[in-house]
Design an enzyme around this catalytic site. Structure first.
Site, PDB file in Angstrom:
ATOM      1  CG  ASP A   1      83.309 -71.827 -55.471  1.00  0.00           C
ATOM      2  OD1 ASP A   1      82.136 -71.847 -55.071  1.00  0.00           O
ATOM      3  OD2 ASP A   1      83.607 -71.824 -56.679  1.00  0.00           O
TER       4      ASP A   1
ATOM      5  CG  HIS B   1      84.567 -68.037 -58.901  1.00  0.00           C
ATOM      6  ND1 HIS B   1      84.235 -67.409 -60.094  1.00  0.00           N
ATOM      7  CD2 HIS B   1      83.449 -68.694 -58.505  1.00  0.00           C
ATOM      8  CE1 HIS B   1      82.981 -67.665 -60.391  1.00  0.00           C
ATOM      9  NE2 HIS B   1      82.479 -68.440 -59.436  1.00  0.00           N
TER      10      HIS B   1
ATOM     11  NE  ARG C   1      94.191 -57.024 -81.238  1.00  0.00           N
ATOM     12  CZ  ARG C   1      95.055 -57.973 -81.631  1.00  0.00           C
ATOM     13  NH1 ARG C   1      96.368 -57.740 -81.576  1.00  0.00           N
ATOM     14  NH2 ARG C   1      94.620 -59.132 -82.067  1.00  0.00           N
TER      15      ARG C   1
ATOM     16  CB  ALA D   1      79.203 -75.766 -61.608  1.00  0.00           C
TER      17      ALA D   1
ATOM     18  CG  ASP E   1      91.414 -75.658 -56.105  1.00  0.00           C
ATOM     19  OD1 ASP E   1      92.019 -75.001 -56.981  1.00  0.00           O
ATOM     20  OD2 ASP E   1      90.290 -76.154 -56.286  1.00  0.00           O
TER      21      ASP E   1
END
Length: 389
Positions: free
Chosen positions: A280, A222, A233, A146, A254
């Site tokens: 956050d 986060h 891999r 964001a 959350d």
């Protein structure tokens, strides 16, 4: 010694300490400092005129949030004392007694405005401000989340040197993309000034994350969100965070940002000693559903989930650390001791402040939360001062 507002005892509580829960526990506070935390004592010194019966409720240490952007309709990027007060009062009433004001990717002048406000901020009935978490602008355009891509820039050591000189001790965490050109130099610069270098909004491959850890990177914001994912891999940034014990990992618990199975995987890989709960939280925390803004980008909050209006990307959360704690205990089956370790002690330890706060232990500041039967705060104390009336 005379009685003051922050000299008291609370007894008959489930006292959550670092190592265990003490039933019928007691906390004694003198001048804002914990002088006893343990089983209820049979005698009471005369100067403890204020005694509080906890009625068998839970007494937790105050939460420490190292990643929080806003709440109560305000954002730290507003860069005003009124916004700071609103955010820190809101989160304090939910049990967060100390926090880092977290920025977002923005032009240099806007970031400096936040630093300037924080450097002059005077606490007024809210959580303690421990410093600034600079999230961006030195991140990957491949994983903006964001954050506003228009303001992403390569690492700028000159900016950091200027801010470190102008605002000594204020910067505590800087989130960056370790794979970008100049990132390792920036990490070493941060470490030389005792600032935590964190990985986030990153497309780093596994080996690039290890190189960053070798340079001094010790934290990941986060975890899972806005970073290169795990592949069998090419383990990516997520694989490095989960397996390298030099790196502590934030989790947003959350139920929206990370699937429960992925949360359990992270806890099994990192253990509660290397995991931090964060909110956050954005400005919409504590507010009704509707339209908001984050870094100049439109955000729509529906049923408590914040997403960018245009792209649908998750845009921070609307929770507090109390919500994160309750999710960890109620949904993930984490014990209250371990949940408090992740929401209180580990964040304080990351910042080098675990000798001052982060747990209910003798000699520490009396930051505590008394929960009711419904899990809501009945009282919050910050350095022994009661917050709720």
């Amino acid at each position: 010694m005379g009685t003051t507002a922050n000299t008291f005892r609370i007894y008959n509580v489930k006292l959550v300490k670092e190592e265990a829960v003490i039933d019928n526990g007691e906390l004694r506070v003198e001048d804002g400092i914990i002088v006893y935390a343990g089983p209820k004592l049979p005698t009471l010194p005369l100067h403890f005129e204020l005694s509080i019966d906890g009625e068998g409720r839970w007494l937790l240490p105050g939460f420490v949030d190292v990643h929080v952007h806003g709440g109560a309709g305000a954002d730290f990027m507003d860069a005003t004392p009124a916004a700071f007060r609103a955010i820190m009062r809101f989160h304090a009433c939910r049990g967060t007694t100390a926090m880092l004001a977290t920025t977002i990717t923005a032009p240099k002048a806007r970031l400096e405005a936040v630093l300037h406000t924080a450097s002059r901020y005077k606490p007024m009935g809210g959580a303690r401000l421990l410093g600034i978490h600079l999230e961006g602008p030195f991140i990957s355009p491949k994983h903006p989340g964001a954050q506003n891509p228009a303001h992403i820039v390569p690492p700028r050591p000159d900016w950091l040197r200027e801010w470190l000189a102008r605002f000594p001790g204020l910067l505590r965490i800087v989130t960056l993309a370790p794979e970008t050109e100049g990132a390792l130099e920036l990490i070493r610069l941060l470490c030389s000034h005792s600032v935590i270098a964190a990985a986030g909004h990153t497309d780093a491959a596994y080996e690039q994350m290890l190189a960053a850890a070798d340079a001094g990177l010790t934290h990941a914001v986060h975890t899972y969100n806005a970073m290169r994912g795990l592949h069998h891999r090419e383990p990516g940034a997520v694989g490095a965070v989960l397996t390298d014990q030099r790196i502590s990992a934030e989790l947003i618990t959350d139920g929206r940002h990370v699937h429960e199975a992925a949360l359990r995987l992270a806890l099994q890989a990192k253990g509660t000693a290397k995991t931090l709960l964060v909110s956050d939280a954005m400005a919409a925390a504590g507010m009704p559903d509707g339209r908001y803004e984050l870094g100049g980008l439109g955000v729509t909050v529906k049923a408590g989930t914040a997403r960018l209006t245009e792209s649908g990307a998750l845009a921070g959360s609307t929770i507090t650390l109390l919500d994160a704690y309750r999710f960890a205990v109620g949904q993930l089956g984490v014990s209250p001791v371990d949940a408090c370790r992740m929401a209180c002690l580990n964040p304080a330890r990351l910042l080098g402040m675990d000798g001052i706060c982060g747990s209910l232990a003798e000699g520490k500041q009396a930051d505590a939360i008394l929960l009711g039967e419904d899990g809501e705060p009945r009282q919050v104390w910050i350095s022994g001062e009661p917050l709720l009336t």
